[in-house]
Design a protein around this motif. Structure first.
Motif, PDB file in Angstrom:
ATOM      1  N   VAL A 135       0.856  -1.184   0.000  1.00  0.00           N
ATOM      2  CA  VAL A 135       0.000   0.000   0.000  1.00  0.00           C
ATOM      3  C   VAL A 135       0.891   1.233   0.000  1.00  0.00           C
ATOM      4  CG1 VAL A 135      -1.847   1.246   1.199  1.00  0.00           C
ATOM      5  CG2 VAL A 135      -1.724  -1.252   1.383  1.00  0.00           C
ATOM      6  N   VAL A 136       0.493   2.258  -0.733  1.00  0.00           N
ATOM      7  CA  VAL A 136       1.159   3.557  -0.692  1.00  0.00           C
ATOM      8  C   VAL A 136       0.101   4.612  -0.397  1.00  0.00           C
ATOM      9  CG1 VAL A 136       2.415   5.317  -2.000  1.00  0.00           C
ATOM     10  CG2 VAL A 136       3.001   2.896  -2.282  1.00  0.00           C
ATOM     11  N   VAL A 137       0.366   5.449   0.587  1.00  0.00           N
ATOM     12  CA  VAL A 137      -0.605   6.455   1.013  1.00  0.00           C
ATOM     13  C   VAL A 137       0.115   7.777   1.282  1.00  0.00           C
ATOM     14  CG1 VAL A 137      -2.201   4.776   2.032  1.00  0.00           C
ATOM     15  CG2 VAL A 137      -0.381   5.761   3.434  1.00  0.00           C
ATOM     16  N   PRO A 138      -0.617   8.896   1.312  1.00  0.00           N
ATOM     17  CA  PRO A 138      -0.007  10.154   1.744  1.00  0.00           C
ATOM     18  C   PRO A 138       0.565  10.011   3.151  1.00  0.00           C
ATOM     19  CG  PRO A 138      -2.126  10.562   0.709  1.00  0.00           C
ATOM     20  CD  PRO A 138      -2.021   9.085   0.867  1.00  0.00           C
ATOM     21  N   ARG A 139       1.589  10.761   3.429  1.00  0.00           N
ATOM     22  CA  ARG A 139       2.299  10.651   4.711  1.00  0.00           C
ATOM     23  C   ARG A 139       1.345  10.725   5.908  1.00  0.00           C
ATOM     24  NH1 ARG A 139       7.660  11.859   6.129  1.00  0.00           N
ATOM     25  NH2 ARG A 139       7.939  11.671   8.369  1.00  0.00           N
ATOM     26  N   GLU A 140       0.394  11.634   5.847  1.00  0.00           N
ATOM     27  CA  GLU A 140      -0.499  11.836   6.985  1.00  0.00           C
ATOM     28  C   GLU A 140      -1.478  10.681   7.184  1.00  0.00           C
ATOM     29  OE1 GLU A 140      -2.303  14.062   3.459  1.00  0.00           O
ATOM     30  OE2 GLU A 140      -0.304  13.740   4.342  1.00  0.00           O
ATOM     31  N   GLN A 141      -1.575   9.793   6.202  1.00  0.00           N
ATOM     32  CA  GLN A 141      -2.494   8.654   6.307  1.00  0.00           C
ATOM     33  C   GLN A 141      -1.780   7.344   6.642  1.00  0.00           C
ATOM     34  OE1 GLN A 141      -5.001   8.390   2.795  1.00  0.00           O
ATOM     35  NE2 GLN A 141      -5.322  10.602   2.747  1.00  0.00           N
ATOM     36  N   LEU A 142      -0.465   7.394   6.885  1.00  0.00           N
ATOM     37  CA  LEU A 142       0.313   6.171   7.084  1.00  0.00           C
ATOM     38  C   LEU A 142      -0.189   5.374   8.284  1.00  0.00           C
ATOM     39  CD1 LEU A 142       2.711   4.438   6.178  1.00  0.00           C
ATOM     40  CD2 LEU A 142       4.184   5.826   7.657  1.00  0.00           C
ATOM     41  N   ASP A 143      -0.369   6.027   9.418  1.00  0.00           N
ATOM     42  CA  ASP A 143      -0.794   5.315  10.619  1.00  0.00           C
ATOM     43  C   ASP A 143      -2.170   4.684  10.434  1.00  0.00           C
ATOM     44  OD1 ASP A 143       1.557   5.989  11.853  1.00  0.00           O
ATOM     45  OD2 ASP A 143       0.713   7.634  13.026  1.00  0.00           O
ATOM     46  N   ASP A 144      -3.090   5.406   9.807  1.00  0.00           N
ATOM     47  CA  ASP A 144      -4.433   4.866   9.589  1.00  0.00           C
ATOM     48  C   ASP A 144      -4.395   3.666   8.649  1.00  0.00           C
ATOM     49  OD1 ASP A 144      -5.586   6.729  11.254  1.00  0.00           O
ATOM     50  OD2 ASP A 144      -6.216   8.072   9.643  1.00  0.00           O
ATOM     51  N   ALA A 145      -3.573   3.743   7.604  1.00  0.00           N
ATOM     52  CA  ALA A 145      -3.486   2.629   6.654  1.00  0.00           C
ATOM     53  C   ALA A 145      -2.922   1.385   7.332  1.00  0.00           C
ATOM     54  CB  ALA A 145      -2.618   3.027   5.466  1.00  0.00           C
ATOM     55  N   VAL A 146      -1.920   1.564   8.185  1.00  0.00           N
ATOM     56  CA  VAL A 146      -1.354   0.428   8.916  1.00  0.00           C
ATOM     57  C   VAL A 146      -2.386  -0.153   9.870  1.00  0.00           C
ATOM     58  CG1 VAL A 146       0.387  -0.239  10.625  1.00  0.00           C
ATOM     59  CG2 VAL A 146       1.017   1.217   8.692  1.00  0.00           C
ATOM     60  N   ALA A 147      -3.141   0.706  10.537  1.00  0.00           N
ATOM     61  CA  ALA A 147      -4.170   0.225  11.466  1.00  0.00           C
ATOM     62  C   ALA A 147      -5.248  -0.571  10.734  1.00  0.00           C
ATOM     63  CB  ALA A 147      -4.798   1.408  12.214  1.00  0.00           C
ATOM     64  N   GLN A 148      -5.651  -0.100   9.557  1.00  0.00           N
ATOM     65  CA  GLN A 148      -6.661  -0.821   8.786  1.00  0.00           C
ATOM     66  C   GLN A 148      -6.153  -2.188   8.340  1.00  0.00           C
ATOM     67  OE1 GLN A 148      -8.045   1.667   5.565  1.00  0.00           O
ATOM     68  NE2 GLN A 148      -8.553   3.362   6.950  1.00  0.00           N
ATOM     69  N   LEU A 149      -4.912  -2.241   7.873  1.00  0.00           N
ATOM     70  CA  LEU A 149      -4.337  -3.514   7.451  1.00  0.00           C
ATOM     71  C   LEU A 149      -4.201  -4.460   8.642  1.00  0.00           C
ATOM     72  CD1 LEU A 149      -3.043  -5.339   5.347  1.00  0.00           C
ATOM     73  CD2 LEU A 149      -0.879  -4.115   5.679  1.00  0.00           C
ATOM     74  N   THR A 150      -3.787  -3.922   9.776  1.00  0.00           N
ATOM     75  CA  THR A 150      -3.647  -4.745  10.974  1.00  0.00           C
ATOM     76  C   THR A 150      -4.979  -5.370  11.363  1.00  0.00           C
ATOM     77  OG1 THR A 150      -1.803  -3.408  11.791  1.00  0.00           O
ATOM     78  CG2 THR A 150      -3.022  -4.701  13.413  1.00  0.00           C
ATOM     79  N   GLN A 151      -6.037  -4.589  11.366  1.00  0.00           N
ATOM     80  CA  GLN A 151      -7.354  -5.127  11.725  1.00  0.00           C
ATOM     81  C   GLN A 151      -7.811  -6.188  10.737  1.00  0.00           C
ATOM     82  OE1 GLN A 151      -9.038  -4.652  14.637  1.00  0.00           O
ATOM     83  NE2 GLN A 151      -7.054  -3.679  15.085  1.00  0.00           N
ATOM     84  N   ALA A 152      -7.512  -6.002   9.462  1.00  0.00           N
ATOM     85  CA  ALA A 152      -7.880  -7.010   8.462  1.00  0.00           C
ATOM     86  C   ALA A 152      -7.122  -8.318   8.712  1.00  0.00           C
ATOM     87  CB  ALA A 152      -7.591  -6.494   7.059  1.00  0.00           C
ATOM     88  N   LEU A 153      -5.858  -8.230   9.101  1.00  0.00           N
ATOM     89  CA  LEU A 153      -5.059  -9.423   9.375  1.00  0.00           C
ATOM     90  C   LEU A 153      -5.552 -10.164  10.604  1.00  0.00           C
ATOM     91  CD1 LEU A 153      -1.493  -7.969   8.706  1.00  0.00           C
ATOM     92  CD2 LEU A 153      -2.724  -9.583   7.259  1.00  0.00           C
ATOM     93  N   LEU A 154      -6.136  -9.442  11.555  1.00  0.00           N
ATOM     94  CA  LEU A 154      -6.649 -10.060  12.770  1.00  0.00           C
ATOM     95  C   LEU A 154      -8.035 -10.663  12.583  1.00  0.00           C
ATOM     96  CD1 LEU A 154      -5.556  -7.379  15.409  1.00  0.00           C
ATOM     97  CD2 LEU A 154      -4.498  -9.606  14.987  1.00  0.00           C
ATOM     98  N   GLY A 155      -8.622 -10.483  11.401  1.00  0.00           N
ATOM     99  CA  GLY A 155      -9.974 -10.958  11.161  1.00  0.00           C
ATOM    100  C   GLY A 155     -10.141 -12.471  11.191  1.00  0.00           C
ATOM    101  N   PRO A 156      -9.337 -13.235  10.443  1.00  0.00           N
ATOM    102  CA  PRO A 156      -9.504 -14.688  10.427  1.00  0.00           C
ATOM    103  C   PRO A 156      -9.180 -15.320  11.778  1.00  0.00           C
ATOM    104  CG  PRO A 156      -8.209 -13.941   8.540  1.00  0.00           C
ATOM    105  CD  PRO A 156      -8.313 -12.788   9.482  1.00  0.00           C
ATOM    106  N   PRO A 157      -9.745 -16.491  12.080  1.00  0.00           N
ATOM    107  CA  PRO A 157      -9.367 -17.211  13.303  1.00  0.00           C
ATOM    108  C   PRO A 157      -7.864 -17.435  13.352  1.00  0.00           C
ATOM    109  CG  PRO A 157     -11.272 -18.242  12.278  1.00  0.00           C
ATOM    110  CD  PRO A 157     -10.768 -17.218  11.307  1.00  0.00           C
ATOM    111  N   VAL A 158      -7.310 -17.406  14.548  1.00  0.00           N
ATOM    112  CA  VAL A 158      -5.862 -17.427  14.692  1.00  0.00           C
ATOM    113  C   VAL A 158      -5.235 -18.685  14.095  1.00  0.00           C
ATOM    114  CG1 VAL A 158      -6.032 -18.352  17.046  1.00  0.00           C
ATOM    115  CG2 VAL A 158      -3.947 -17.177  16.317  1.00  0.00           C
ATOM    116  N   GLY A 159      -5.855 -19.843  14.292  1.00  0.00           N
ATOM    117  CA  GLY A 159      -5.292 -21.080  13.760  1.00  0.00           C
ATOM    118  C   GLY A 159      -5.220 -21.081  12.254  1.00  0.00           C
ATOM    119  N   ALA A 160      -6.305 -20.657  11.608  1.00  0.00           N
ATOM    120  CA  ALA A 160      -6.339 -20.618  10.149  1.00  0.00           C
ATOM    121  C   ALA A 160      -5.376 -19.575   9.607  1.00  0.00           C
ATOM    122  CB  ALA A 160      -7.758 -20.322   9.666  1.00  0.00           C
TER     123      ALA A 160
END
Length: 259
Positions: free
Chosen positions: A196-221
């Motif tokens: 992902v590439v985003v404006p500098r001021e959106q970097l933290d939000d983009a990382v937070a969104q990606l992090t939440q998406a990664l936490l979506g599936p069950p941990v084992g899967a």
């Protein structure tokens, strides 16, 4: 949330649930790295708890990391761990020391976690290799990645070559390494270096969104799938097919309550 500091290596950590944020915290030096930095990073990996699913690696201030601290380039005796010191050691001892440095990078792809590099400004040399060591990269539009080691008479030795070839392929990796040229954020995204590439001021939000998406599936899967993706890079198709079969049977048995 829990937090900790490793003052000698300028590395700060903070854990919030299943997310561990690791911050290079030397902004006045553009997060330049020393052996103490790599030791601190390795210690973070050594102490990683099983409850951590996502590791976010970032740099404080205007740059992710401008590479090696200038003191590392000193040719004078007494700069322990510097390039001159390594060059004077017996080859076996020098290689063992570099192996220890590499531990600060390799744990970022260990089983059980997914790592994200949040990159702004410069990511040069060791800084670039640290970003490459992560599974995923979110870049600000002002980010520039560069591996200048060959232009300085050296080689990338902090796990950078294998990770770069995996990401962009043989010929692009060869050209990027041998020329030492900077790769901007837009080019990095086009060649697969950046997710992902985003404006500098959106970097933290983009990382937070990606992090939440990664936490979506069950941990084992999630962990089993990440392990399969990692092994697919080097396995031949037959071996990888077998790995998929084994992983799926374990998943089905767990879902059916058989294990």
């Amino acid at each position: 949330m829990t937090s900790a500091n490793t003052n000698d290596g300028f590395v700060r950590t903070a854990q919030d649930g299943a997310v561990l944020t690791v911050t290079l915290d030397r902004p006045e030096q553009l997060n330049a790295q020393t052996p103490a930095t790599w030791s601190a990073l390795a210690s973070v990996g050594d102490s990683l708890g099983d409850d951590v699913r996502v590791v976010v690696l970032r740099g404080e201030g205007r740059s992710f990391s401008a590479g090696l601290d200038r003191s590392m380039f000193s040719p004078e005796p007494g700069t322990t761990g510097g390039l001159g010191d390594l060059g004077r050691r017996p080859a076996e001892a020098a290689e063992e020391q570099i192996r220890e440095y590499q531990r600060g990078f390799r744990w970022l792809r260990r089983p059980g976690i997914v790592s994200i590099a949040a990159v702004q400004g410069h990511a040069i040399g060791a800084g670039c290799q640290l970003a490459l060591a992560c599974d995923l990269r979110v870049l600000a539009e002002d980010a520039q990645l560069r591996l200048p080691e060959p232009t300085l008479g050296l080689v990338p030795d902090l796990t950078g070559t294998s990770n770069l070839v995996e990401l962009v392929g043989y010929s692009r990796a060869m050209e990027i390494c041998l020329t030492g040229r900077p790769v901007g954020a837009a080019e990095a995204h086009a060649m697969g270096l950046a997710n992902v590439v985003v404006p500098r001021e959106q970097l933290d939000d983009a990382v937070a969104q990606l992090t939440q998406a990664l936490l979506g599936p069950p941990v084992g899967a999630s962990r089993a799938t990440a392990a399969l993706v990692r092994s697919a890079v080097r396995n031949d198709p037959e071996t990888q097919d077998a790995a998929e079969r084994r992983a799926q049977v374990l998943r089905l048995q767990e879902l059916a309550g058989g294990r």
